[in-house]
Design a protein around this motif. Structure first.
Motif, PDB file in Angstrom:
ATOM      1  N   PRO A 173       0.855  -1.067  -0.125  1.00 29.78           N
ATOM      2  CA  PRO A 173       0.010  -0.062  -0.094  1.00 29.78           C
ATOM      3  C   PRO A 173       0.925   1.320   0.024  1.00 29.78           C
ATOM      4  O   PRO A 173       2.033   1.168   0.414  1.00 29.78           O
ATOM      5  CB  PRO A 173      -0.639   0.008   1.473  1.00 29.78           C
ATOM      6  N   PHE A 174       0.435   2.311  -0.686  1.00 24.68           N
ATOM      7  CA  PHE A 174       1.105   3.688  -0.491  1.00 24.68           C
ATOM      8  C   PHE A 174       0.143   4.739  -0.431  1.00 24.68           C
ATOM      9  O   PHE A 174      -0.783   4.561  -1.087  1.00 24.68           O
ATOM     10  CB  PHE A 174       2.025   3.756  -2.020  1.00 24.68           C
ATOM     11  N   LYS A 175       0.427   5.682   0.652  1.00 22.95           N
ATOM     12  CA  LYS A 175      -0.121   7.023   0.650  1.00 22.95           C
ATOM     13  C   LYS A 175       0.349   8.186   0.368  1.00 22.95           C
ATOM     14  O   LYS A 175       1.386   8.482   1.015  1.00 22.95           O
ATOM     15  CB  LYS A 175      -0.697   6.740   2.272  1.00 22.95           C
ATOM     16  N   PRO A 176       0.313   8.614  -0.841  1.00 23.59           N
ATOM     17  CA  PRO A 176       0.743   9.745  -1.206  1.00 23.59           C
ATOM     18  C   PRO A 176       0.428  11.018  -0.102  1.00 23.59           C
ATOM     19  O   PRO A 176      -0.740  11.192   0.472  1.00 23.59           O
ATOM     20  CB  PRO A 176       0.302  10.161  -2.720  1.00 23.59           C
ATOM     21  N   ALA A 177       1.243  11.855  -0.343  1.00 20.16           N
ATOM     22  CA  ALA A 177       1.035  13.234   0.552  1.00 20.16           C
ATOM     23  C   ALA A 177      -0.186  14.119   0.091  1.00 20.16           C
ATOM     24  O   ALA A 177      -0.678  14.688   0.832  1.00 20.16           O
ATOM     25  CB  ALA A 177       2.515  14.073   0.895  1.00 20.16           C
ATOM     26  N   ARG A 178      -0.203  14.211  -1.371  1.00 22.69           N
ATOM     27  CA  ARG A 178      -1.279  14.815  -1.956  1.00 22.69           C
ATOM     28  C   ARG A 178      -1.588  14.439  -3.262  1.00 22.69           C
ATOM     29  O   ARG A 178      -0.982  13.539  -3.870  1.00 22.69           O
ATOM     30  CB  ARG A 178      -0.472  16.417  -1.885  1.00 22.69           C
ATOM     31  N   VAL A 179      -2.662  15.163  -3.766  1.00 23.00           N
ATOM     32  CA  VAL A 179      -3.194  14.835  -5.040  1.00 23.00           C
ATOM     33  C   VAL A 179      -3.143  16.173  -5.767  1.00 23.00           C
ATOM     34  O   VAL A 179      -3.472  17.215  -5.516  1.00 23.00           O
ATOM     35  CB  VAL A 179      -4.631  14.244  -5.123  1.00 23.00           C
ATOM     36  N   LEU A 180      -2.870  15.901  -7.100  1.00 22.59           N
ATOM     37  CA  LEU A 180      -2.733  17.072  -8.191  1.00 22.59           C
ATOM     38  C   LEU A 180      -3.600  16.643  -9.182  1.00 22.59           C
ATOM     39  O   LEU A 180      -3.699  15.691  -9.930  1.00 22.59           O
ATOM     40  CB  LEU A 180      -1.374  17.104  -8.839  1.00 22.59           C
ATOM     41  N   LEU A 181      -4.510  17.728 -10.002  1.00 18.92           N
ATOM     42  CA  LEU A 181      -5.223  17.831 -10.817  1.00 18.92           C
ATOM     43  C   LEU A 181      -5.215  18.821 -11.685  1.00 18.92           C
ATOM     44  O   LEU A 181      -4.665  19.868 -11.294  1.00 18.92           O
ATOM     45  CB  LEU A 181      -6.930  17.616 -10.189  1.00 18.92           C
ATOM     46  N   GLN A 182      -5.613  18.557 -13.089  1.00 16.38           N
ATOM     47  CA  GLN A 182      -6.087  19.654 -13.846  1.00 16.38           C
ATOM     48  C   GLN A 182      -7.278  19.696 -14.397  1.00 16.38           C
ATOM     49  O   GLN A 182      -7.980  18.925 -14.001  1.00 16.38           O
ATOM     50  CB  GLN A 182      -4.990  19.594 -15.158  1.00 16.38           C
ATOM     51  N   ASP A 183      -7.710  20.827 -15.231  1.00 20.12           N
ATOM     52  CA  ASP A 183      -9.398  20.838 -15.242  1.00 20.12           C
ATOM     53  C   ASP A 183      -9.853  19.937 -16.055  1.00 20.12           C
ATOM     54  O   ASP A 183     -11.069  19.471 -15.719  1.00 20.12           O
ATOM     55  CB  ASP A 183      -9.684  22.406 -15.523  1.00 20.12           C
ATOM     56  N   PHE A 184      -9.206  19.480 -17.101  1.00 22.73           N
ATOM     57  CA  PHE A 184      -9.618  18.382 -17.982  1.00 22.73           C
ATOM     58  C   PHE A 184     -10.206  17.015 -17.257  1.00 22.73           C
ATOM     59  O   PHE A 184     -11.155  16.525 -17.355  1.00 22.73           O
ATOM     60  CB  PHE A 184      -8.880  17.831 -19.130  1.00 22.73           C
ATOM     61  N   THR A 185      -8.988  16.642 -16.284  1.00 25.84           N
ATOM     62  CA  THR A 185      -9.345  15.615 -15.599  1.00 25.84           C
ATOM     63  C   THR A 185      -9.962  15.713 -14.362  1.00 25.84           C
ATOM     64  O   THR A 185     -10.562  15.085 -13.547  1.00 25.84           O
ATOM     65  CB  THR A 185      -7.993  14.748 -15.177  1.00 25.84           C
ATOM     66  N   GLY A 186      -9.811  17.167 -13.803  1.00 24.63           N
ATOM     67  CA  GLY A 186     -10.213  17.463 -12.387  1.00 24.63           C
ATOM     68  C   GLY A 186     -11.968  17.685 -12.450  1.00 24.63           C
ATOM     69  O   GLY A 186     -12.671  17.421 -11.564  1.00 24.63           O
TER      70      GLY A 186
END
Length: 994
Positions: free
Chosen positions: A177-190
């Motif tokens: 398992p892996f827990k990233p510190a944050r999530v990044l989005l751009q608007d097409f995918t966001g």
């Protein structure tokens, strides 16, 4: 070249007792490590074999904060992202462990040089395990995360041991398992991600649960950068004009995102016109090290754009995931991943004069694609690292999807620290980063003796061997040396249709099409450049190539060369910093004189937002079947992506983009043929325009200044007038507008109950599409223009949308009705059921009709008939596009059988309840003699407990043929998602039980 250790081939060794003693756990815990491990293993097995994973119980008060003022100075930046806190998440019902953290005893104070402490951290050296010294730096980040998040349920001591013993466990494809510190989005995918979150809130309400449990539990940063199009070019007013078009088209989307930024906690939205998500991430959002409530840990990020990997150049572990997977990460789910192998890539030497970072990355991309790095990390090291600027490293890291790796990682060293200072990070923050990483064995100091690290395999490149090059005409890893470009182009013209061929008859190769461009005589030939774009995150983040482009433009102006007016030229910087240093250097005026005016701050040509060509140019191309070319400084050049009318698309460095624009054609040998004739009839060659490395270095040194970054990113918090004027409701549930053609409530949870549907096989399915190799997510779910004759166009026209307002598929990803109709709608789709005909259609097998794919799929669904897709190798390569999985699911596709899958796309298929199967080695559609006219039955067990990752299943056809495939559920977690019909229903059911 070094060889990998034979130890990599040995079986994993369990060292749990060693872990228990070296971490100085309580005596009771240490004395019962084996019993504890048995308890953890049994608990985990029960967890994995149940019909539904029980989710962690999340605290409603979980908050995020940086804990420090990231930029330094007296006042905190006013964005919500600058005031978020993190609290560890524990399951209070299911965990069988003691209440204290399993690795509490290695929590160590990190003193400040001048007294006091920065905070505390989980110390890897305190484990006193020699295996850690041999681990790649990228694996150490996974290890630290596992230790810090070890709750003995979602992350266990066993998982920690697997990572420490990476040298032996990684060849076994073990799951962690892996827990990233944050999530990044751009608007097409966001946008679709926020649509799904809003829809999940509605589903929670229907199930009688608290909808506000649907809320990001880690920081989420969304940068609106994919909506700007090059409607206006070659104009001083292009930025403002294009932004006005952008807001007119996307007002509904932008208002929805602005609503989401207030309706959901922990979500920052960076407004349009600020820059490209990856460059903003590199220059501003990237933390490198978090300090949260006094706990220090490495920054790590997953993003819904495959080029999230650009942040790896900064020493931050990051890679692209599908929107579906990112949503689960936002909601507190650990990512389940196979512990990857790591390719060690040693760099030595120095780049020759005139060779750019783009030339280097195209060379690296070709090498790694040939080596085979899908599903692996690539880690760069060696004495050549000192010759690469941070921007050069980020350029290489950005292209990870093109060479197929999960990430291309550059550990933090002195170059990284210098970049952090350049981009405005405070001295105290940089000091904290260096002190922490040194203390935790995550910093590389090339002035000190290097500890030998073990890698899965090894590659080496002498930077002196890199030569100027481009890639194309249809794939980013098809590198062509600049000196061989003319010969390669002629070969492509004659070759049969394929990645390196257009099948132009020899008698037509030299035809010249004359036409009138705004009253001026103009002409086109095969290879004529009609789009020249300095664009994309890959290169616009790199001052050396951007200023190099300006120097080429300056020399051309001085010598009297001019880009032909019918070539659509554009410059789309990745951040406002680029404009500042181009103005400071005085080079922007020369770019303007050559037509490279700034058109906007965002992704443009690289994602198909190139805008329309002039009508006279478009007619000359389409009426005469001209193989027109685009040259762009991007990272993607798949067919149909850049523009429907540019069948040849070449990736090149920004200065080369200017050079090809001046030449007007890709059919040129720059060594021997002149680019043009300048003033006074002087012949001008490539060498007359090309700047030396010293010239570029001098202008970089005097023009790129720290204050530029500080002022740019202070302004980013203020938005822009058009964004600030958007009015949005304050409700936490979204009010869906049934008349909206941009934002539509998807049907995923319409009939959902608390009981999971269980696994499904496939019976008597028809083949919807039959593909060859390298079908990309662009083919499956295009992001570019909506063709006027397509099912999506019909849908929009029926709802009163004019053709001029169709916008793009990417901009309409918040509307499932449009996106389902846009699935497999790429105009360059090659479906073998059509016997070589190119286009977005297929054969409806029962009737033999040739229909648009959407129409055929709806006909199958109406008859209650399942469908599958047959494919070759690398199915789903390209962008991490969630709609490439959502679309087929809405079309009724139940399974995809392929030779191999791109990593993210395969997991996305599972996330949408579609079964991915791989042919056995040596077998494929051709060797098995499958026509696609058969009916297919996939014999999958009806109980989830009877399915295991990677097991074989039998596929039978109605004509008596049967063959064996491997089910590509790669982890136990993916099996649980499949049991629930997908990852989002799984999350909803578990949250509803709380």
């Amino acid at each position: 070249m070094a060889t990998s250790s034979s130890a990599l081939l040995r079986a994993p060794r369990l060292r749990l007792s060693r872990l228990s003693t070296t971490t100085s756990l309580s005596s009771a815990s240490a004395s019962s490590s084996s019993q504890a491990y048995a308890s953890f293993a049994n608990q985990k097995q029960r967890f994995l074999s149940t019909k539904a994973f029980r989710s962690l119980r999340w605290s409603a008060t979980t908050r995020w904060s940086h804990g420090v003022n990231w930029r330094g100075g007296g006042s905190s930046v006013s964005l919500r992202a600058q005031a978020r806190t993190a609290a560890p998440v524990h399951d209070r019902n299911l965990s069988t462990s003691a209440t204290e953290h399993a690795f509490k005893k290695i929590l160590t104070s990190l003193p400040k040089p001048g007294g006091g402490e920065f905070g505390k951290f989980y110390s890897l050296p305190a484990l006193n395990d020699s295996r850690i010294d041999r681990l790649p730096y990228s694996i150490r980040i996974l290890l630290e995360s596992a230790i810090r998040n070890c709750d003995n349920f979602q992350v266990t001591v066993d998982d920690v041991e697997k990572i420490i013993d990476w040298e032996n466990t990684s060849p076994k494809q073990v799951e962690i398992p892996f827990k990233p510190a944050r999530v990044l989005l751009q608007d097409f995918t966001g946008v679709p991600a926020v649509v799904d979150l809003a829809c999940m809130r509605d589903a929670m309400k229907k199930l009688g649960a608290d909808p506000n449990k649907i809320n990001p539990l880690v920081p989420v940063d969304l940068v609106v950068d994919h909506s700007v199009q090059v409607d206006v070019a070659r104009s001083e007013n292009a930025v403002q004009a294009n932004m006005e078009h952008e807001f007119r088209r996307n007002k509904e989307r932008f208002a929805f995102l602005k609503w989401g930024s207030s309706a959901f906690h922990n979500m920052l939205v960076v407004p349009p016109g600020s820059g490209i998500v990856h460059q903003v991430n590199l220059e501003y959002l990237g933390r490198v090290v978090f300090n949260t409530d006094g706990t220090l840990y490495p920054d790590s990020v997953v993003g819904t754009d495959s080029h999230t990997t650009m942040i790896d150049g900064l020493g931050v572990a990051g890679w692209g995931v599908g929107g579906i997977e990112a949503e689960a990460t936002m909601l507190g789910q650990p990512m389940s991943m196979v512990l990857p192998g790591v390719v060690g890539f040693k760099l030595s030497g120095k780049l020759h004069n005139g060779v750019t970072a783009t030339d280097l990355v195209l060379t690296v991309t070709q090498m790694l694609r040939k080596h085979g790095v899908v599903g692996k990390f690539v880690e760069f090291y060696g004495e050549g690292m000192g010759e690469l600027s941070l921007a050069d490293r980020a350029t290489i890291a950005n292209m990870s999807p093109e060479y197929g790796a999960t990430m291309g990682f550059f550990p933090v060293d002195h170059v990284t620290l210098q970049y952090l200072k350049l981009t405005g990070r405070s001295d105290e923050t940089v000091s904290m980063i260096e002190t922490y990483l040194r203390a935790n064995k995550m910093f590389v100091d090339y002035n000190e003796p290097q500890q030998e690290r073990v890698y899965t395999s090894y590659l080496q490149l002498d930077l002196a061997d890199v030569e100027p090059c481009v890639s194309g005409p249809k794939r980013p890893h098809d590198r062509v040396s600049l000196k061989e470009m003319k010969a390669d182009w002629h070969a492509c013209l004659h070759n049969q249709v394929g990645f390196k061929g257009f099948a132009v008859p020899k008698e037509e190769k030299d035809k010249v099409i004359e036409f009138s461009f705004h009253g001026q005589p103009a002409e086109l030939k095969h290879g004529s450049v009609v789009i020249a774009a300095i664009t994309s995150c890959t290169n616009t983040s790199n001052p050396s190539v951007m200023l190099g482009a300006g120097l080429v433009a300056k020399k051309a102006c001085e010598l009297g060369l001019q880009v032909k007016p019918w070539i659509k030229t554009s410059l789309a910087p990745g951040s406002g910093v680029v404009t500042k240093y181009l103005l400071k250097s005085g080079l922007q005026k020369y770019l303007n004189e050559q037509g490279f005016h700034i058109v906007g701050y965002g992704c443009t040509t690289c994602i198909g937002n190139s805008g329309e060509l002039d009508e006279s140019v478009a007619s000359a191309i389409s009426d005469n079947d001209v193989i027109a070319a685009a040259v762009l400084s991007g990272n993607r050049n798949f067919e149909g992506r850049v523009h429907a009318l540019t069948r040849a698309n070449y990736l090149a460095s920004p200065p080369l983009v200017v050079a090809y624009a001046l030449a007007g054609t890709v059919d040129i040998d720059f060594d021997k043929e002149p680019i043009g004739t300048g003033k006074d009839g002087k012949t001008v060659f490539f060498k007359d325009l090309w700047p030396s490395n010293e010239e570029i270095a001098e202008v970089v040194q005097t023009s790129v200044l720290p204050d530029m970054f500080k002022s740019t990113y202070e302004a980013i918090t203020k938005g822009n007038p058009m964004w600030n004027q958007l009015s949005v409701p304050s409700s936490t549930l979204y009010s869906w507008d049934p008349n909206s053609t941009y934002i539509h409530e998807p049907p995923y949870f319409n009939d959902m109950t608390m009981d999971p549907p269980g696994p499904h096989g496939v019976k008597d399915a028809f083949c919807l599409l039959k593909f060859g190799d390298s079908i990309t997510t662009d083919h499956i779910s295009p992001a570019g223009s909506i063709h006027k004759d397509s099912p999506a166009a019909k849908y929009l026209l029926e709802r009163g949308v004019d053709y001029k307002d169709f916008n793009s598929y990417g901009s309409r990803r918040g509307n499932d009705e449009v996106m389902a109709r846009g699935t497999f709608a790429n105009i360059r789709l090659v479906n073998k059921l059509l016997n070589g005909e190119v286009g977005p259609k297929t054969i409806h097998i029962p009737t033999g009709e040739k229909l648009y794919v959407f129409d055929a799929a709806m006909k199958y669904k109406a008859a209650g008939q399942d469908t599958i897709v047959l494919a070759g190798a690398e199915y789903g390569s390209g962008s991490s596009r969630d709609w490439a999985a959502k679309g087929p699911a809405l079309l009724g596709v139940k399974a995809v059988i392929a030779k191999s899958f791109e990593r993210i796309h395969r997991s996305n298929l599972v996330g949408m309840g579609i079964i991915p199967l791989s042919f056995k080695p040596g077998e494929d559609v051709e060797t098995l003699g499958l026509t696609g006219h058969e009916r297919y039955t996939i014999d999958l067990p009806s109980k989830i407990s009877e399915i295991r990752p990677g097991q074989d299943v039998t596929v039978t056809t109605d004509i008596g043929k049967s063959f064996t495939c491997t089910v590509r559920f790669d982890t136990e977690v993916e099996l649980a998602y499949f049991d629930h019909g997908g990852i989002l229903p799984y999350v909803i059911r578990n949250l509803s039980k709380e």
